[in-house]
Design a protein around this motif. Structure first.
Motif, PDB file in Angstrom:
ATOM      1  N   LEU A 115       1.028  -1.197  -0.053  1.00 55.13           N
ATOM      2  CA  LEU A 115      -0.091  -0.064  -0.135  1.00 55.13           C
ATOM      3  C   LEU A 115       1.032   1.262  -0.015  1.00 55.13           C
ATOM      4  CD1 LEU A 115      -2.734   1.330   0.104  1.00 55.13           C
ATOM      5  CD2 LEU A 115      -2.660   1.234   2.769  1.00 55.13           C
ATOM      6  N   PHE A 116       0.867   1.946  -1.102  1.00 54.91           N
ATOM      7  CA  PHE A 116       1.517   3.074  -1.235  1.00 54.91           C
ATOM      8  C   PHE A 116       0.709   4.474  -1.294  1.00 54.91           C
ATOM      9  CE2 PHE A 116       4.032  -0.141  -3.336  1.00 54.91           C
ATOM     10  CZ  PHE A 116       5.039  -0.245  -2.749  1.00 54.91           C
ATOM     11  N   ILE A 117       0.739   5.121  -0.339  1.00 50.40           N
ATOM     12  CA  ILE A 117       0.174   6.629  -0.365  1.00 50.40           C
ATOM     13  C   ILE A 117       0.984   7.730  -0.050  1.00 50.40           C
ATOM     14  CG2 ILE A 117      -1.831   7.658   0.659  1.00 50.40           C
ATOM     15  CD1 ILE A 117      -2.614   5.268   2.063  1.00 50.40           C
ATOM     16  N   GLU A 118       1.656   8.062  -1.317  1.00 51.44           N
ATOM     17  CA  GLU A 118       2.849   8.866  -1.423  1.00 51.44           C
ATOM     18  C   GLU A 118       2.570  10.287  -2.124  1.00 51.44           C
ATOM     19  OE1 GLU A 118       6.112   5.396  -1.301  1.00 51.44           O
ATOM     20  OE2 GLU A 118       5.369   5.997  -3.437  1.00 51.44           O
ATOM     21  N   ASN A 119       3.223  11.246  -1.829  1.00 50.86           N
ATOM     22  CA  ASN A 119       3.196  12.413  -2.581  1.00 50.86           C
ATOM     23  C   ASN A 119       1.802  13.197  -2.765  1.00 50.86           C
ATOM     24  OD1 ASN A 119       5.890  12.865  -3.452  1.00 50.86           O
ATOM     25  ND2 ASN A 119       5.769  11.064  -4.279  1.00 50.86           N
ATOM     26  N   ASN A 120       0.950  12.691  -1.584  1.00 45.18           N
ATOM     27  CA  ASN A 120      -0.213  13.554  -1.439  1.00 45.18           C
ATOM     28  C   ASN A 120      -0.398  14.591  -0.429  1.00 45.18           C
ATOM     29  OD1 ASN A 120      -2.327  11.465  -2.944  1.00 45.18           O
ATOM     30  ND2 ASN A 120      -0.665  10.179  -1.908  1.00 45.18           N
ATOM     31  N   LYS A 121      -1.311  14.879   0.207  1.00 45.28           N
ATOM     32  CA  LYS A 121      -1.630  15.993   0.933  1.00 45.28           C
ATOM     33  C   LYS A 121      -2.227  15.545   2.587  1.00 45.28           C
ATOM     34  CE  LYS A 121      -2.048  19.578  -2.457  1.00 45.28           C
ATOM     35  NZ  LYS A 121      -2.870  20.356  -3.018  1.00 45.28           N
ATOM     36  N   ILE A 122      -1.893  14.103   2.803  1.00 45.66           N
ATOM     37  CA  ILE A 122      -2.402  13.651   3.879  1.00 45.66           C
ATOM     38  C   ILE A 122      -1.950  14.311   5.126  1.00 45.66           C
ATOM     39  CG2 ILE A 122      -2.704  11.499   5.253  1.00 45.66           C
ATOM     40  CD1 ILE A 122      -4.099  11.264   2.532  1.00 45.66           C
ATOM     41  N   ALA A 123      -2.861  14.787   5.915  1.00 49.44           N
ATOM     42  CA  ALA A 123      -2.808  15.388   7.121  1.00 49.44           C
ATOM     43  C   ALA A 123      -3.548  14.642   8.212  1.00 49.44           C
ATOM     44  CB  ALA A 123      -3.209  16.822   7.382  1.00 49.44           C
ATOM     45  N   SER A 124      -4.344  13.753   7.946  1.00 47.46           N
ATOM     46  CA  SER A 124      -5.211  13.132   8.878  1.00 47.46           C
ATOM     47  C   SER A 124      -5.575  11.656   8.675  1.00 47.46           C
ATOM     48  CB  SER A 124      -6.235  13.933   9.494  1.00 47.46           C
ATOM     49  OG  SER A 124      -7.257  13.209  10.355  1.00 47.46           O
ATOM     50  N   ILE A 125      -5.247  10.859   9.624  1.00 44.64           N
ATOM     51  CA  ILE A 125      -5.540   9.409   9.427  1.00 44.64           C
ATOM     52  C   ILE A 125      -6.486   9.039  10.474  1.00 44.64           C
ATOM     53  CG2 ILE A 125      -4.566   7.158   9.182  1.00 44.64           C
ATOM     54  CD1 ILE A 125      -2.006   8.159   8.065  1.00 44.64           C
ATOM     55  N   SER A 126      -7.475   8.237  10.338  1.00 46.14           N
ATOM     56  CA  SER A 126      -8.256   7.774  11.352  1.00 46.14           C
ATOM     57  C   SER A 126      -7.517   6.601  11.882  1.00 46.14           C
ATOM     58  CB  SER A 126      -9.773   7.069  10.857  1.00 46.14           C
ATOM     59  OG  SER A 126     -10.172   6.220  11.614  1.00 46.14           O
TER      60      SER A 126
END
Length: 546
Positions: A115-126
């Motif tokens: 699972l790759f979640i890269e180069n995004n703007k993720i600021a919050s994770i449940s």
């Protein structure tokens, strides 16, 4: 023979095609169509690439095992987004506008390994974003806007061997202590990460931190009980094996004693001493006998003794009204095993006086001075010698030292550059002596004894302050600065800085005194209020890493 073999093979292939065809035809005779590649996506035999899509499509060919999203228009991975693609083994998000990963975002992906979640703007994770990913081997959250991660977000992901958090601005504070603990107990490896904060950890490698690198236990005073009366002083004391508190109520004209109800877990009425315009009710235990000095503005001051057989207070003595005309404060103390108390008199004609217990009663031992309108007296030891500090409205605080040969207090010095000090209270930190000096308007101060004199350490804006009270609870040292015009400020001692730092605000109307009492392994702060309800707070420990 050759012709016969060809016929058999032809019949076999025909049978396989027929079985496959039948398997795609349901009982009602309709033909099932394989899902087409969604609009905005490109599909090969086992891979799908989606670009600029505005949501996660729900239909993909069944043989797709890897799925990628690039420059997509949605900003959240919602719960259950991939329940329709259970065969996925690899899932990638890159260069999207994602800023949130929701709870159960990857539910229904039992075979997902990458699972790759890269180069995004993720600021919050449940906290439960990755729930159910038991087969996941590699997780990358690199180059997002993460400052922290919810506690135990990797719980249940026992197959993990690699976690990539590079390129985030991780704040290595107590909220991330769990990650450091997890790093020391997991088989997964993390790429080298540098902390963006707080200042004490900034620039350090997260991988080098240890659980004990974090100081995550803090405390606060939480409202516990409100008492429906006004009071001007409060004292906590032990008599026998029980804890009590007593409040001076000037308008009601009483000394009100409370005891702890171990069943209801509240403070309840124990007894009262009726008096007039009461300003101080000072308990004093001598040889297992309880005495109470009730200081009054009118009608003189009196001393009461607790008659245990009759279970009531009995007046045993009056205090000389010619010396004590307008009492403002009382301090009790022991010197060489002998019991004393001193009353600060704030009138123009009275005299601050030391009284001594002689076995039968309390008698005037020494009048310190006349006509100085003393507002407060503090007993303390400086270099193991008994001292008094008198505050008054007419002069700077005066320091008296006990003369052992004369058995009296001699004037030693005063505290320079400190006019209009209403009261002085002392405390100690690691053996060093400090005092809190209260001013009604201007700056209240903390000063430290340097071996020869008191020197200023810190100033605090005072706005209607009548009390600046240090209180110590275990290793916690506080100073509470009351205010008639604003919220009362609680300061906590910072050992590294050697100063108090703001800790909390309390809403108390016209506070006049604070006192601590420990009962049933709990600590309570009692706060008298001159113009409102008397308040009781509980001192609670809080683990910031939870």
């Amino acid at each position: 023979a050759g012709t016969a073999d060809k016929k058999k093979r032809w019949k076999g292939w025909t049978l396989l095609v027929w079985v496959a065809a039948v398997s795609l035809v349901p009982a009602d005779g309709r033909r099932v169509r394989q899902p087409r590649c969604p609009v905005g996506c490109t599909c090969t035999k086992d891979n799908a690439l989606c670009e600029n899509v505005r949501s996660v499509p729900h239909t993909f060919p069944s043989d797709v095992v890897s799925l990628s999203f690039v420059k997509s228009g949605f900003n959240e991975i919602t719960g259950g987004s991939f329940v329709h693609t259970p065969a996925l083994q690899l899932l990638l998000f890159t260069a999207n506008s994602l800023d949130l990963i929701d709870e159960d975002a990857f539910l229904g992906l039992p075979h997902l390994e990458y699972l790759f979640i890269e180069n995004n703007k993720i600021a919050s994770i449940s906290p439960f974003a990755f729930r159910g990913l038991k087969a996941l081997i590699h997780l990358s959250l690199a180059y997002n806007n993460l400052e922290t991660l919810p506690k135990d977000v990797f719980k249940g992901m026992d197959a993990l061997t690699k976690v990539d958090l590079r390129g985030n601005n991780l704040i290595c504070d107590c909220k991330l202590k769990w990650l450091v603990e997890w790093m020391h107990h997991t088989n997964a490896t993390l790429d080298e990460i540098h902390c963006s904060g707080p200042p004490i950890q900034q620039g350090k490698k997260l991988n080098d931190l240890l659980p004990h690198s974090f100081d995550c236990i803090t405390a606060e005073f939480a409202s516990y009980q409100s008492l429906k009366f006004e009071s001007i002083s409060v004292e906590a004391f032990t008599f026998g094996t029980d804890q009590y508190v007593v409040f001076a109520q000037p308008f009601a004209g009483t000394c009100s004693f409370l005891e702890w109800d171990h069943v209801e877990m509240t403070f309840r009425t124990y007894d009262t001493i009726e008096s007039t315009s009461t300003v101080v009710c000072k308990p004093m235990v001598i040889d297992n006998h309880l005495f109470v000095i009730a200081a009054q503005l009118f009608g003189g001051s009196h001393i009461y003794k607790r008659d245990t057989s009759a279970n009531k207070f009995i007046k045993i003595q009056d205090i000389d009204i010619l010396k004590i005309r307008k009492p403002n404060d009382i301090e009790t103390f022991l010197i060489d095993g002998e019991s004393f108390f001193v009353i600060a008199d704030s009138s123009k004609a009275g005299s601050t006086t030391v009284y001594k217990w002689n076995g039968n009663g309390f008698y005037s031992h020494q009048s310190l001075h006349k006509w100085f309108r003393d507002t407060d007296v503090e007993y303390l030891e400086i270099a193991n010698k008994p001292h008094l500090i008198l505050s008054s409205s007419s002069q700077r605080p005066v320091v008296y030292q006990w003369n052992r040969s004369q058995k009296q207090f001699d004037r030693r010095t005063d505290i320079p550059d400190m006019e209009d000090v209403f009261s002085v209270k002392h405390f100690r930190v690691k053996g060093e002596l400090f005092i809190c000096l209260t001013r009604f308007i201007g700056d209240s101060k903390v000063m430290r004894w340097d071996g020869a004199m008191f020197k200023e350490v810190q100033t605090f804006p005072s706005r209607g302050s009548m009390v600046f009270q240090p209180v110590s609870i275990g290793n916690w040292q506080y100073a509470i600065l009351g205010s008639d015009y604003s919220l009362t400020q609680v300061y906590q001692w910072d050992t590294k800085r050697g100063q108090f730092i703001p800790s909390q605000e309390l809403n108390i109307q016209a506070p006049r005194a604070f006192s601590l009492v420990s009962i049933d392994d709990r600590v309570f702060l009692l706060a008298s209020s001159f113009k409102g309800k008397t308040q009781i707070y509980e001192h609670l420990m809080i683990d910031l890493s939870n």
